[in-house]
Design a protein around this motif. Structure first.
Motif, short mmCIF file in Angstrom:
data_model
loop_
_atom_site.label_atom_id
_atom_site.label_comp_id
_atom_site.label_asym_id
_atom_site.label_seq_id
_atom_site.Cartn_x
_atom_site.Cartn_y
_atom_site.Cartn_z
N GLU A 65 -0.81 90.18 53.87
CA GLU A 65 0.44 89.14 54.00
C GLU A 65 0.30 87.97 54.48
O GLU A 65 0.99 86.80 54.21
N ALA A 66 -0.84 87.65 55.32
CA ALA A 66 -1.10 86.59 56.04
C ALA A 66 -2.19 85.73 54.84
O ALA A 66 -2.15 84.22 55.28
N ALA A 67 -2.76 86.20 54.06
CA ALA A 67 -3.94 85.38 53.25
C ALA A 67 -3.17 84.48 52.48
O ALA A 67 -2.07 84.43 51.82
N VAL A 91 6.03 100.17 48.06
CA VAL A 91 5.17 99.34 48.72
C VAL A 91 4.49 98.36 47.91
O VAL A 91 4.35 97.10 48.28
N ARG A 92 3.86 98.89 46.92
CA ARG A 92 3.37 97.84 46.01
C ARG A 92 4.20 96.74 45.44
O ARG A 92 3.90 95.54 45.39
N MET A 93 5.43 97.11 45.12
CA MET A 93 6.43 96.16 44.48
C MET A 93 6.62 95.08 45.64
O MET A 93 6.88 94.01 45.24
N THR A 94 7.04 95.50 46.70
CA THR A 94 7.21 94.85 47.89
C THR A 94 6.07 93.75 48.01
O THR A 94 6.40 92.49 48.62
N ARG A 95 4.76 94.09 48.00
CA ARG A 95 3.71 93.13 48.23
C ARG A 95 3.71 92.25 47.40
O ARG A 95 3.32 91.15 47.61
N GLN A 96 4.12 92.40 46.05
CA GLN A 96 4.14 91.49 45.10
C GLN A 96 5.40 90.27 45.11
O GLN A 96 4.98 89.26 44.47
N GLU A 97 6.14 90.50 45.69
CA GLU A 97 7.27 89.62 45.94
C GLU A 97 6.79 88.25 46.57
O GLU A 97 7.39 87.15 46.03
N ARG A 98 5.66 88.13 47.20
CA ARG A 98 5.29 86.98 47.86
C ARG A 98 4.79 85.93 46.67
O ARG A 98 4.78 84.81 46.78
N PHE A 99 4.22 86.50 45.48
CA PHE A 99 3.76 85.53 44.75
C PHE A 99 4.54 85.03 43.82
O PHE A 99 4.12 83.88 42.87
N ALA A 129 3.97 80.55 47.82
CA ALA A 129 3.38 81.76 47.45
C ALA A 129 1.67 81.52 47.56
O ALA A 129 1.10 80.44 47.44
N PRO A 130 0.92 82.46 48.09
CA PRO A 130 -0.54 82.31 48.14
C PRO A 130 -1.14 82.19 46.53
O PRO A 130 -0.60 82.59 45.66
N THR A 131 -2.57 82.01 46.59
CA THR A 131 -3.07 82.13 45.40
C THR A 131 -3.87 83.43 45.19
O THR A 131 -4.35 83.83 45.97
N THR A 146 -12.35 93.16 47.33
CA THR A 146 -11.41 92.01 47.58
C THR A 146 -11.85 91.09 48.74
O THR A 146 -12.17 91.60 49.73
N ILE A 147 -11.58 89.68 48.42
CA ILE A 147 -11.80 88.72 49.63
C ILE A 147 -10.63 88.21 50.12
O ILE A 147 -9.93 87.57 49.13
N LEU A 148 -10.48 88.22 51.33
CA LEU A 148 -9.11 87.47 51.91
C LEU A 148 -9.48 86.17 52.63
O LEU A 148 -10.49 86.15 53.28
N ARG A 149 -8.86 85.14 52.20
CA ARG A 149 -9.04 83.82 53.27
C ARG A 149 -7.54 83.71 53.53
O ARG A 149 -6.57 83.46 52.92
N PHE A 150 -7.84 82.86 54.91
CA PHE A 150 -6.46 82.52 55.56
C PHE A 150 -6.66 80.91 55.92
O PHE A 150 -7.51 80.27 56.00
N GLY A 151 -5.33 80.44 55.79
CA GLY A 151 -5.09 79.15 56.17
C GLY A 151 -5.31 78.93 57.66
O GLY A 151 -5.62 77.59 58.00
N GLU A 152 -5.13 79.85 58.58
CA GLU A 152 -5.42 79.50 60.03
C GLU A 152 -6.88 79.63 60.30
O GLU A 152 -7.50 80.50 60.05
N PRO A 153 -7.45 78.56 61.02
CA PRO A 153 -8.94 78.31 61.43
C PRO A 153 -9.26 79.38 62.18
O PRO A 153 -10.47 79.54 62.50
#
Length: 288
Positions: free
Chosen positions: A111-113, A156-164, A169-171, A227-234
């Motif tokens: 959610e935060a990535a 749950v999966r459909m809810t996860r997709q809403e961000r994109f 939206a994340p990349t 899966t590799i997750l990267r975050f905008g927060e340092p």
């Protein structure tokens, strides 16, 4: 850290607050044993708090801030507020009866990535699945689940997709083995709908989709999906997620992350170019 957008629920907020507490403790030269004694706990409790692996009691945070010399109310208030928010359940909490705790951790991180890179060898990634395809995947993994539980897991999966498809939206950068597209999970009709959906998603500006064709032979990510997750927060390091049947591994040590990052980059080089993805999917669609 205090201005960080409140995304990712308790998982990410605990990690952020924990890392801030660790910086404050180390700046004062205080050991984990001394800090643990201050809150009537052990050094291991302090370590778990600083890693964001446990919830926070506001009283404990207040006592630690006092120990670390943070006496200014203007400095204490945001950290105490963050502690309260870190104990607020995420949207997935209402599915807690069907989701294992180790996967709830992943949902918070996802959610935060700001960037999600994933390689899959058997299934279409959950973030790219249609509802019908997701149902087939869920029924395969949970053969004894009731119809209601199947639909809730799909939700749950459909809810996860809403961000994109939402603002900001994340990349998402997904690399699929060709076997994923050739395996008719759910039957021909479901698979055709899934491939059509992948074509649509591949055309989004924040989604990159690549296919590793059979003809590519062996490649760096042959060991399995990850899966590799990267975050905008340092304050948050990259995280590698490895899912197993009954648990998951979360790797955030730089040496581990570097190995998976190199494997991902090499696999992207081995795979067909992103510009060719729609043509590849269209060709498979004609054969399905």
């Amino acid at each position: 850290m205090i201005e960080y957008p409140r995304r990712g629920g308790p998982t990410v907020l605990r990690i952020l607050l924990g890392s801030q507490l660790r910086r404050l403790r180390e700046a004062c030269g205080i050991s984990t044993e001394e800090a643990g004694y201050e809150i009537r706990g052990s050094h291991s409790k302090i370590s778990r708090m600083e890693l964001g692996k446990v919830g926070f009691k506001e009283r404990d945070i207040a006592d630690l801030l006092t120990l670390y010399g943070v006496d200014d109310p203007a400095e204490r208030a945001p950290l105490l507020e963050l502690a309260r928010e870190a104990n607020t359940p995420g949207w997935w909490h209402r599915y807690g009866d069907i989701l294992p705790s180790w996967f709830e951790v992943y949902l918070g991180l996802e959610e935060a990535a700001s960037l999600i890179r994933t390689y899959e060898v058997q299934f279409v990634p959950g973030l790219l699945q249609t509802a019908e395809y997701a149902q087939a995947v869920v029924r395969l993994g949970f053969a004894e689940a009731s119809e209601d539980d199947v639909q809730r897991r799909v939700r749950v999966r459909m809810t996860r997709q809403e961000r994109f498809t939402a603002p900001g939206a994340p990349t998402l950068w997904a690399v699929l083995d060709e076997a994923v597209l050739r395996r008719p999970l759910g039957g021909g009709k479901v698979m055709r709908g899934q491939i059509e959906h992948l074509i649509t998603m591949a055309e989004l500006p924040n989604v990159t989709l690549q296919v590793v064709p059979f003809g590519a032979g062996g490649h760096a990510a042959a060991g399995g999906p990850f899966t590799i997750l990267r975050f905008g927060e340092p304050g948050l390091s990259d995280v590698v997620y490895l899912e197993q049947l009954t648990s998951a591994l979360y790797l955030d040590k730089p040496a581990d992350v570097d190995i998976y990052m190199k494997a991902m980059n090499n696999t992207c080089i081995t795979a067909a170019r992103p510009d060719d993805t729609v043509d590849i999917l269209t060709g498979i669609l004609r054969q399905t």
